[in-house]
Design a protein around this motif. Structure first.
Motif, PDB file in Angstrom:
ATOM      1  N   LEU A   1      -7.744  55.675  20.457  1.00 43.72           N
ATOM      2  CA  LEU A   1      -6.465  55.386  19.938  1.00 43.72           C
ATOM      3  C   LEU A   1      -6.447  55.051  18.527  1.00 43.72           C
ATOM      4  O   LEU A   1      -6.047  54.079  18.188  1.00 43.72           O
ATOM      5  CB  LEU A   1      -5.262  54.900  20.708  1.00 43.72           C
ATOM      6  N   GLU A   2      -7.254  55.712  17.728  1.00 42.99           N
ATOM      7  CA  GLU A   2      -7.487  55.245  16.282  1.00 42.99           C
ATOM      8  C   GLU A   2      -6.236  54.798  15.492  1.00 42.99           C
ATOM      9  O   GLU A   2      -5.924  53.721  14.831  1.00 42.99           O
ATOM     10  CB  GLU A   2      -8.308  56.098  15.519  1.00 42.99           C
ATOM     11  N   ALA A   3      -5.123  55.535  15.563  1.00 42.04           N
ATOM     12  CA  ALA A   3      -3.778  55.188  14.815  1.00 42.04           C
ATOM     13  C   ALA A   3      -3.125  54.070  15.483  1.00 42.04           C
ATOM     14  O   ALA A   3      -3.059  52.876  14.601  1.00 42.04           O
ATOM     15  CB  ALA A   3      -2.791  56.426  14.959  1.00 42.04           C
ATOM     16  N   LEU A   4      -3.364  53.887  16.853  1.00 45.83           N
ATOM     17  CA  LEU A   4      -2.605  52.637  17.156  1.00 45.83           C
ATOM     18  C   LEU A   4      -3.591  51.404  17.078  1.00 45.83           C
ATOM     19  O   LEU A   4      -3.043  50.490  16.711  1.00 45.83           O
ATOM     20  CB  LEU A   4      -2.510  52.863  19.061  1.00 45.83           C
ATOM     21  N   GLU A   5      -4.852  51.465  17.028  1.00 41.33           N
ATOM     22  CA  GLU A   5      -5.848  50.621  16.940  1.00 41.33           C
ATOM     23  C   GLU A   5      -5.804  50.131  15.672  1.00 41.33           C
ATOM     24  O   GLU A   5      -5.737  48.817  15.269  1.00 41.33           O
ATOM     25  CB  GLU A   5      -7.302  50.946  17.315  1.00 41.33           C
ATOM     26  N   THR A   6      -5.654  50.947  14.468  1.00 35.21           N
ATOM     27  CA  THR A   6      -5.382  50.588  13.169  1.00 35.21           C
ATOM     28  C   THR A   6      -4.132  49.805  12.967  1.00 35.21           C
ATOM     29  O   THR A   6      -4.087  48.724  12.236  1.00 35.21           O
ATOM     30  CB  THR A   6      -5.404  51.934  12.219  1.00 35.21           C
ATOM     31  N   LEU A   7      -2.908  50.250  13.902  1.00 35.62           N
ATOM     32  CA  LEU A   7      -1.757  49.597  13.526  1.00 35.62           C
ATOM     33  C   LEU A   7      -2.122  48.195  14.281  1.00 35.62           C
ATOM     34  O   LEU A   7      -1.495  47.299  13.475  1.00 35.62           O
ATOM     35  CB  LEU A   7      -0.638  50.198  14.280  1.00 35.62           C
ATOM     36  N   LEU A   8      -2.647  48.213  15.304  1.00 34.54           N
ATOM     37  CA  LEU A   8      -3.001  46.686  16.003  1.00 34.54           C
ATOM     38  C   LEU A   8      -3.887  45.835  15.154  1.00 34.54           C
ATOM     39  O   LEU A   8      -3.582  44.542  14.958  1.00 34.54           O
ATOM     40  CB  LEU A   8      -3.358  46.776  17.464  1.00 34.54           C
ATOM     41  N   ILE A   9      -4.517  46.454  14.424  1.00 33.34           N
ATOM     42  CA  ILE A   9      -5.777  45.484  13.645  1.00 33.34           C
ATOM     43  C   ILE A   9      -4.731  44.837  12.607  1.00 33.34           C
ATOM     44  O   ILE A   9      -4.846  43.709  12.245  1.00 33.34           O
ATOM     45  CB  ILE A   9      -6.796  46.625  13.264  1.00 33.34           C
ATOM     46  N   GLY A  10      -4.114  45.908  11.817  1.00 34.26           N
ATOM     47  CA  GLY A  10      -3.198  45.155  10.878  1.00 34.26           C
ATOM     48  C   GLY A  10      -2.270  44.194  11.168  1.00 34.26           C
ATOM     49  O   GLY A  10      -2.066  43.093  10.751  1.00 34.26           O
ATOM     50  N   SER A  11      -1.432  44.436  12.400  1.00 30.57           N
ATOM     51  CA  SER A  11      -0.755  43.536  13.070  1.00 30.57           C
ATOM     52  C   SER A  11      -1.421  42.160  13.396  1.00 30.57           C
ATOM     53  O   SER A  11      -0.714  41.177  13.064  1.00 30.57           O
ATOM     54  CB  SER A  11      -0.215  44.103  14.299  1.00 30.57           C
ATOM     55  N   VAL A  12      -2.407  42.182  14.029  1.00 32.52           N
ATOM     56  CA  VAL A  12      -3.239  41.192  14.271  1.00 32.52           C
ATOM     57  C   VAL A  12      -3.563  40.143  13.025  1.00 32.52           C
ATOM     58  O   VAL A  12      -3.485  39.037  13.096  1.00 32.52           O
ATOM     59  CB  VAL A  12      -4.530  41.307  15.238  1.00 32.52           C
ATOM     60  N   ALA A  13      -3.859  41.085  12.113  1.00 31.87           N
ATOM     61  CA  ALA A  13      -4.364  40.312  10.758  1.00 31.87           C
ATOM     62  C   ALA A  13      -3.055  39.576  10.174  1.00 31.87           C
ATOM     63  O   ALA A  13      -3.013  38.376   9.728  1.00 31.87           O
ATOM     64  CB  ALA A  13      -4.997  41.334   9.699  1.00 31.87           C
ATOM     65  N   ALA A  14      -1.904  40.282  10.110  1.00 31.69           N
ATOM     66  CA  ALA A  14      -0.709  39.783   9.623  1.00 31.69           C
ATOM     67  C   ALA A  14      -0.218  38.481  10.388  1.00 31.69           C
ATOM     68  O   ALA A  14       0.227  37.437   9.905  1.00 31.69           O
ATOM     69  CB  ALA A  14       0.254  40.869   9.451  1.00 31.69           C
ATOM     70  N   LEU A  15      -0.234  38.861  11.680  1.00 31.37           N
ATOM     71  CA  LEU A  15       0.242  37.734  12.602  1.00 31.37           C
ATOM     72  C   LEU A  15      -0.592  36.481  12.652  1.00 31.37           C
ATOM     73  O   LEU A  15      -0.211  35.299  12.735  1.00 31.37           O
ATOM     74  CB  LEU A  15       0.424  38.095  13.955  1.00 31.37           C
ATOM     75  N   THR A  16      -2.068  36.767  12.513  1.00 33.53           N
ATOM     76  CA  THR A  16      -2.924  35.663  12.330  1.00 33.53           C
ATOM     77  C   THR A  16      -2.682  34.787  11.202  1.00 33.53           C
ATOM     78  O   THR A  16      -2.618  33.442  11.187  1.00 33.53           O
ATOM     79  CB  THR A  16      -4.275  36.046  12.551  1.00 33.53           C
ATOM     80  N   LEU A  17      -2.542  35.477  10.016  1.00 33.85           N
ATOM     81  CA  LEU A  17      -2.226  34.691   8.752  1.00 33.85           C
ATOM     82  C   LEU A  17      -1.002  33.931   8.814  1.00 33.85           C
ATOM     83  O   LEU A  17      -0.731  32.869   8.326  1.00 33.85           O
ATOM     84  CB  LEU A  17      -2.466  35.824   7.517  1.00 33.85           C
ATOM     85  N   ALA A  18       0.069  34.722   9.337  1.00 35.84           N
ATOM     86  CA  ALA A  18       1.676  34.091   9.598  1.00 35.84           C
ATOM     87  C   ALA A  18       1.311  32.777  10.578  1.00 35.84           C
ATOM     88  O   ALA A  18       1.842  31.949   9.957  1.00 35.84           O
ATOM     89  CB  ALA A  18       2.559  35.127  10.202  1.00 35.84           C
ATOM     90  N   SER A  19       0.702  32.949  11.571  1.00 37.64           N
ATOM     91  CA  SER A  19       0.592  31.846  12.603  1.00 37.64           C
ATOM     92  C   SER A  19      -0.280  30.740  11.825  1.00 37.64           C
ATOM     93  O   SER A  19       0.293  29.348  12.064  1.00 37.64           O
ATOM     94  CB  SER A  19      -0.228  32.314  13.557  1.00 37.64           C
ATOM     95  N   ALA A  20      -1.286  30.966  11.109  1.00 41.56           N
ATOM     96  CA  ALA A  20      -2.165  29.845  10.537  1.00 41.56           C
ATOM     97  C   ALA A  20      -1.140  29.203   9.442  1.00 41.56           C
ATOM     98  O   ALA A  20      -1.327  27.834   9.247  1.00 41.56           O
ATOM     99  CB  ALA A  20      -3.137  30.554   9.795  1.00 41.56           C
ATOM    100  N   THR A  21      -0.281  30.057   8.705  1.00 43.83           N
ATOM    101  CA  THR A  21       0.622  29.392   7.853  1.00 43.83           C
ATOM    102  C   THR A  21       1.461  28.450   8.366  1.00 43.83           C
ATOM    103  O   THR A  21       2.047  27.304   7.966  1.00 43.83           O
ATOM    104  CB  THR A  21       1.272  30.495   6.948  1.00 43.83           C
ATOM    105  N   VAL A  22       1.948  28.741   9.509  1.00 43.67           N
ATOM    106  CA  VAL A  22       3.363  28.031  10.391  1.00 43.67           C
ATOM    107  C   VAL A  22       2.688  26.628  10.744  1.00 43.67           C
ATOM    108  O   VAL A  22       3.116  25.556  10.443  1.00 43.67           O
ATOM    109  CB  VAL A  22       3.819  28.865  11.455  1.00 43.67           C
ATOM    110  N   TYR A  23       1.319  26.760  11.212  1.00 44.03           N
ATOM    111  CA  TYR A  23       0.732  25.663  11.904  1.00 44.03           C
ATOM    112  C   TYR A  23       0.306  24.768  10.621  1.00 44.03           C
ATOM    113  O   TYR A  23       0.505  23.515  10.671  1.00 44.03           O
ATOM    114  CB  TYR A  23      -0.483  25.882  12.741  1.00 44.03           C
ATOM    115  N   LEU A  24      -0.216  25.233   9.521  1.00 41.97           N
ATOM    116  CA  LEU A  24      -0.325  24.664   8.327  1.00 41.97           C
ATOM    117  C   LEU A  24       0.821  23.791   7.739  1.00 41.97           C
ATOM    118  O   LEU A  24       0.693  22.561   7.510  1.00 41.97           O
ATOM    119  CB  LEU A  24      -1.154  25.428   7.297  1.00 41.97           C
ATOM    120  N   TRP A  25       1.811  24.584   7.770  1.00 39.27           N
ATOM    121  CA  TRP A  25       3.093  23.940   7.098  1.00 39.27           C
ATOM    122  C   TRP A  25       3.545  22.729   8.134  1.00 39.27           C
ATOM    123  O   TRP A  25       3.951  21.529   7.525  1.00 39.27           O
ATOM    124  CB  TRP A  25       4.253  25.030   7.202  1.00 39.27           C
ATOM    125  N   VAL A  26       3.620  22.898   9.433  1.00 40.67           N
ATOM    126  CA  VAL A  26       3.922  21.977  10.331  1.00 40.67           C
ATOM    127  C   VAL A  26       3.073  20.854  10.304  1.00 40.67           C
ATOM    128  O   VAL A  26       3.396  19.711  10.429  1.00 40.67           O
ATOM    129  CB  VAL A  26       3.922  22.494  11.901  1.00 40.67           C
TER     130      VAL A  26
END
Length: 182
Positions: free
Chosen positions: A150-175
């Motif tokens: 499901l290429e469209a869904l996979e692409t959406l999830l890859i982008g979501s994982v990347a964005a969430l991973t960066l956001a989560s890293a930023t939150v933990y770094l801030w804390v």
């Protein structure tokens, strides 16, 4: 009174997830995609089950607070590195996931080393990140197991994982920075 066995059940489920991780990786490296997918589904469900049991029956423990994120990291890092090596997931995404987890583990280690231990507790950003990482891994494994993408869904999830991973890293770094300030 809760029996000792039942009180330890969430931790036993978490330990089972740790034990299942090498089995999943072995199945992937042998291109036994259906077995890998099914075992991964059990491991992913165990993540939700152990947390639900711990909260619902007030079975949280210090061991569980350490084991659960350790099991999550072992499963997800192993999954994404192996999927990237097998050409099923982007290498850059595996590097991003490993880097985020190394940042978190490194921060906790440094804080302990300098005698400023930080309490290990998952942030909501981390829980969402873990859930979406599990979903993407399941989609990739399911696609390999049953011959569909499901290429469209996979692409959406890859982008979501990347964005969430960066956001989560930023939150933990801030804390962590706030915790380590003089």
């Amino acid at each position: 009174m809760v029996s000792r066995w039942f009180a330890f059940l969430p931790n036993l489920i978490t330990i089972a997830r740790l034990v299942l991780t090498p089995a999943i990786i072995a199945m992937i490296t042998e291109a036994r995609w259906q077995a890998a997918f099914l075992i991964f589904l059990v491991a992913g469900a165990s993540d939700a089950l152990d947390g639900w049991l711990a909260k619902t029956f007030n079975l949280q423990s210090e061991l569980g607070a350490v084991l659960d994120p350790l099991a999550d990291k072992a499963l997800l890092i192993s999954m994404y590195v192996t999927l990237a090596i097998m050409g099923q997931a982007p290498v850059w995404l595996a590097i991003l996931i490993v880097s985020r987890d190394a940042l978190i583990v490194g921060g906790v280690s440094v804080s302990w080393f300098v005698s400023r231990p930080i309490r290990v507790r998952p942030h909501i950003a981390s829980k969402i990140t873990t859930a979406v990482q599990l979903l993407l891994a399941a989609l990739i494994l399911g696609g390999a197991a049953y011959g569909f993408r499901l290429e469209a869904l996979e692409t959406l999830l890859i982008g979501s994982v990347a964005a969430l991973t960066l956001a989560s890293a930023t939150v933990y770094l801030w804390v962590w920075v706030q915790h380590m300030r003089p």
